[in-house]
Design a protein around this motif. Structure first.
Motif, PDB file in Angstrom:
ATOM      1  N   ILE A 126       1.143  -1.288  -0.055  1.00 48.49           N
ATOM      2  CA  ILE A 126      -0.216  -0.129  -0.335  1.00 48.49           C
ATOM      3  C   ILE A 126       0.948   0.968  -0.313  1.00 48.49           C
ATOM      4  O   ILE A 126       2.108   1.689   1.052  1.00 48.49           O
ATOM      5  CB  ILE A 126      -0.819  -0.107   1.109  1.00 48.49           C
ATOM      6  CG1 ILE A 126      -1.848  -1.392   1.233  1.00 48.49           C
ATOM      7  CG2 ILE A 126      -1.428   1.175   1.605  1.00 48.49           C
ATOM      8  CD1 ILE A 126      -2.591  -1.482   2.557  1.00 48.49           C
ATOM      9  N   ASP A 127       0.871   2.643  -0.750  1.00 48.71           N
ATOM     10  CA  ASP A 127       0.961   3.431  -0.988  1.00 48.71           C
ATOM     11  C   ASP A 127       1.002   4.621   0.320  1.00 48.71           C
ATOM     12  O   ASP A 127      -0.166   4.688  -0.140  1.00 48.71           O
ATOM     13  CB  ASP A 127       1.235   3.713  -2.255  1.00 48.71           C
ATOM     14  CG  ASP A 127       1.897   5.673  -2.638  1.00 48.71           C
ATOM     15  OD1 ASP A 127       2.174   5.651  -1.389  1.00 48.71           O
ATOM     16  OD2 ASP A 127       2.386   5.911  -3.403  1.00 48.71           O
ATOM     17  N   LYS A 128       0.907   4.109   1.067  1.00 49.45           N
ATOM     18  CA  LYS A 128       0.634   4.979   2.355  1.00 49.45           C
ATOM     19  C   LYS A 128       0.708   6.986   3.010  1.00 49.45           C
ATOM     20  O   LYS A 128       0.316   6.714   2.896  1.00 49.45           O
ATOM     21  CB  LYS A 128       1.174   4.475   4.058  1.00 49.45           C
ATOM     22  CG  LYS A 128       1.459   3.368   4.202  1.00 49.45           C
ATOM     23  CD  LYS A 128       2.174   2.808   5.066  1.00 49.45           C
ATOM     24  CE  LYS A 128       2.570   1.532   5.988  1.00 49.45           C
ATOM     25  NZ  LYS A 128       3.142   0.826   6.576  1.00 49.45           N
ATOM     26  N   LYS A 183       3.142  14.272   1.586  1.00 47.58           N
ATOM     27  CA  LYS A 183       3.204  15.209   0.077  1.00 47.58           C
ATOM     28  C   LYS A 183       4.600  13.936   0.041  1.00 47.58           C
ATOM     29  O   LYS A 183       5.484  14.334   1.198  1.00 47.58           O
ATOM     30  CB  LYS A 183       3.501  16.394  -0.004  1.00 47.58           C
ATOM     31  CG  LYS A 183       3.540  17.113  -1.273  1.00 47.58           C
ATOM     32  CD  LYS A 183       3.877  18.481  -1.722  1.00 47.58           C
ATOM     33  CE  LYS A 183       3.933  18.552  -2.328  1.00 47.58           C
ATOM     34  NZ  LYS A 183       4.936  20.247  -2.812  1.00 47.58           N
ATOM     35  N   LYS A 184       4.602  13.381  -0.767  1.00 45.05           N
ATOM     36  CA  LYS A 184       6.700  12.779  -0.695  1.00 45.05           C
ATOM     37  C   LYS A 184       7.301  13.791  -1.003  1.00 45.05           C
ATOM     38  O   LYS A 184       7.407  14.430  -2.423  1.00 45.05           O
ATOM     39  CB  LYS A 184       6.123  11.534  -1.362  1.00 45.05           C
ATOM     40  CG  LYS A 184       8.085  11.052  -1.419  1.00 45.05           C
ATOM     41  CD  LYS A 184       7.722   9.722  -2.411  1.00 45.05           C
ATOM     42  CE  LYS A 184       6.504   8.685  -2.361  1.00 45.05           C
ATOM     43  NZ  LYS A 184       6.787   7.201  -3.080  1.00 45.05           N
ATOM     44  N   ILE A 185       8.728  13.826  -0.589  1.00 47.68           N
ATOM     45  CA  ILE A 185       9.656  15.121  -0.888  1.00 47.68           C
ATOM     46  C   ILE A 185      10.250  14.282  -1.185  1.00 47.68           C
ATOM     47  O   ILE A 185      11.494  13.874  -0.515  1.00 47.68           O
ATOM     48  CB  ILE A 185       9.872  16.426  -0.543  1.00 47.68           C
ATOM     49  CG1 ILE A 185       8.244  17.032  -0.051  1.00 47.68           C
ATOM     50  CG2 ILE A 185      10.798  16.901  -1.089  1.00 47.68           C
ATOM     51  CD1 ILE A 185       7.736  17.940  -1.654  1.00 47.68           C
ATOM     52  N   PRO A 188      12.957   9.324   0.313  1.00 44.13           N
ATOM     53  CA  PRO A 188      12.426  10.670   0.646  1.00 44.13           C
ATOM     54  C   PRO A 188      11.893  10.951   2.154  1.00 44.13           C
ATOM     55  O   PRO A 188      11.806  10.371   2.770  1.00 44.13           O
ATOM     56  CB  PRO A 188      10.603  10.441  -0.401  1.00 44.13           C
ATOM     57  CG  PRO A 188      10.735   9.023  -0.298  1.00 44.13           C
ATOM     58  CD  PRO A 188      12.271   8.772  -0.331  1.00 44.13           C
ATOM     59  N   HIS A 189      10.985  12.657   2.089  1.00 38.85           N
ATOM     60  CA  HIS A 189      10.788  12.792   3.421  1.00 38.85           C
ATOM     61  C   HIS A 189       9.048  13.076   3.067  1.00 38.85           C
ATOM     62  O   HIS A 189       9.073  13.365   1.983  1.00 38.85           O
ATOM     63  CB  HIS A 189      11.547  13.573   4.478  1.00 38.85           C
ATOM     64  CG  HIS A 189      11.718  15.094   3.463  1.00 38.85           C
ATOM     65  ND1 HIS A 189      13.010  14.920   2.771  1.00 38.85           N
ATOM     66  CD2 HIS A 189      10.755  16.295   3.158  1.00 38.85           C
ATOM     67  CE1 HIS A 189      12.723  16.262   2.011  1.00 38.85           C
ATOM     68  NE2 HIS A 189      11.729  16.788   2.191  1.00 38.85           N
ATOM     69  N   ILE A 190       8.591  13.597   4.429  1.00 38.27           N
ATOM     70  CA  ILE A 190       7.480  13.577   3.773  1.00 38.27           C
ATOM     71  C   ILE A 190       7.329  15.273   4.453  1.00 38.27           C
ATOM     72  O   ILE A 190       8.038  16.293   5.350  1.00 38.27           O
ATOM     73  CB  ILE A 190       6.180  13.453   5.065  1.00 38.27           C
ATOM     74  CG1 ILE A 190       6.690  12.061   5.309  1.00 38.27           C
ATOM     75  CG2 ILE A 190       4.990  13.755   5.537  1.00 38.27           C
ATOM     76  CD1 ILE A 190       5.968  10.968   6.496  1.00 38.27           C
ATOM     77  N   ASP A 191       6.084  16.336   3.224  1.00 35.30           N
ATOM     78  CA  ASP A 191       6.253  17.648   3.464  1.00 35.30           C
ATOM     79  C   ASP A 191       5.983  17.977   4.565  1.00 35.30           C
ATOM     80  O   ASP A 191       6.240  19.333   4.751  1.00 35.30           O
ATOM     81  CB  ASP A 191       5.238  18.094   1.485  1.00 35.30           C
ATOM     82  CG  ASP A 191       6.399  19.669   2.041  1.00 35.30           C
ATOM     83  OD1 ASP A 191       6.760  19.822   2.001  1.00 35.30           O
ATOM     84  OD2 ASP A 191       5.142  20.376   0.918  1.00 35.30           O
ATOM     85  N   GLU A 192       4.720  17.513   5.060  1.00 32.05           N
ATOM     86  CA  GLU A 192       4.051  18.031   6.275  1.00 32.05           C
ATOM     87  C   GLU A 192       5.036  17.868   7.466  1.00 32.05           C
ATOM     88  O   GLU A 192       4.231  18.833   8.803  1.00 32.05           O
ATOM     89  CB  GLU A 192       2.757  17.703   6.246  1.00 32.05           C
ATOM     90  CG  GLU A 192       1.410  17.627   5.118  1.00 32.05           C
ATOM     91  CD  GLU A 192       2.223  16.952   3.998  1.00 32.05           C
ATOM     92  OE1 GLU A 192       1.190  16.466   3.182  1.00 32.05           O
ATOM     93  OE2 GLU A 192       2.910  16.030   4.352  1.00 32.05           O
TER      94      GLU A 192
END
Length: 168
Positions: free
Chosen positions: A99-101, A108-110, A118-122
């Protein structure tokens, strides 16, 4: 040196999210599948004057496999009041399910600046990390009062060099 100074200023934001809500670990495997997992076993320190973070992940977890393959991860601290359901979901749904969490939780994936993960934009705090050491906890090395929590699925400890910090 800039990462070291920023690391010291970032402690409060990280520790305020522990141990209750946890933090989100993002990993990427060899086929570029990105996974998010909730973790709460985490320690910080310095190795050879560099800031590091130790994360504890069981071998049966999808994230463990990704850490072994890729050797990079990001630590993401989100506002627990706003993202409590995200923490819960990412802590109960396995990456093994494919599953794409990011998509499921509308995060938002950055792509990270310095690592292949990647990291989480939020996130209000992001630590971009490179694995520099790993170790497996064993029954012989663990105080017997704690071995009762395990069924021979002892955590691995991954030491990550903090190569970049985003503090918002």
């Amino acid at each position: 040196m800039a990462a070291k100074n920023s690391f010291i200023k970032t402690f409060d934001k990280i520790f305020n999210n522990l141990p209750n809500t946890g933090i989100l670990l993002v990993t990427r495997n060899e086929v570029d599948f990105d996974n998010i997992a909730t973790i709460s076993w985490i320690t910080f320190g310095y190795v050879w004057n560099d800031p590091v973070v130790n994360i504890y992940v069981r071998p049966g977890r999808f994230s463990h496999h990704s850490l072994m393959e890729n050797g990079f991860f990001s630590i993401n601290v989100l506002d627990p009041n706003k993202y409590e359901s995200v923490m819960s979901y990412c802590g109960t749904i396995s990456g093994n399910d494919g599953i794409d969490k990011f998509k499921h939780e509308k995060l938002k994936k950055i792509e990270s600046e310095y690592i292949n993960c990647p990291h989480i934009d939020e996130a209000k705090v992001v630590l971009e990390c490179q694995v520099i050491h790993r170790n497996v906890i064993s029954a012989e090395s663990l105080d017997r009062n704690y071995t009762r929590f395990y069924d021979n699925d002892f955590h691995s400890i991954f030491t990550g060099l903090i190569v970049n910090i985003k503090n918002r």
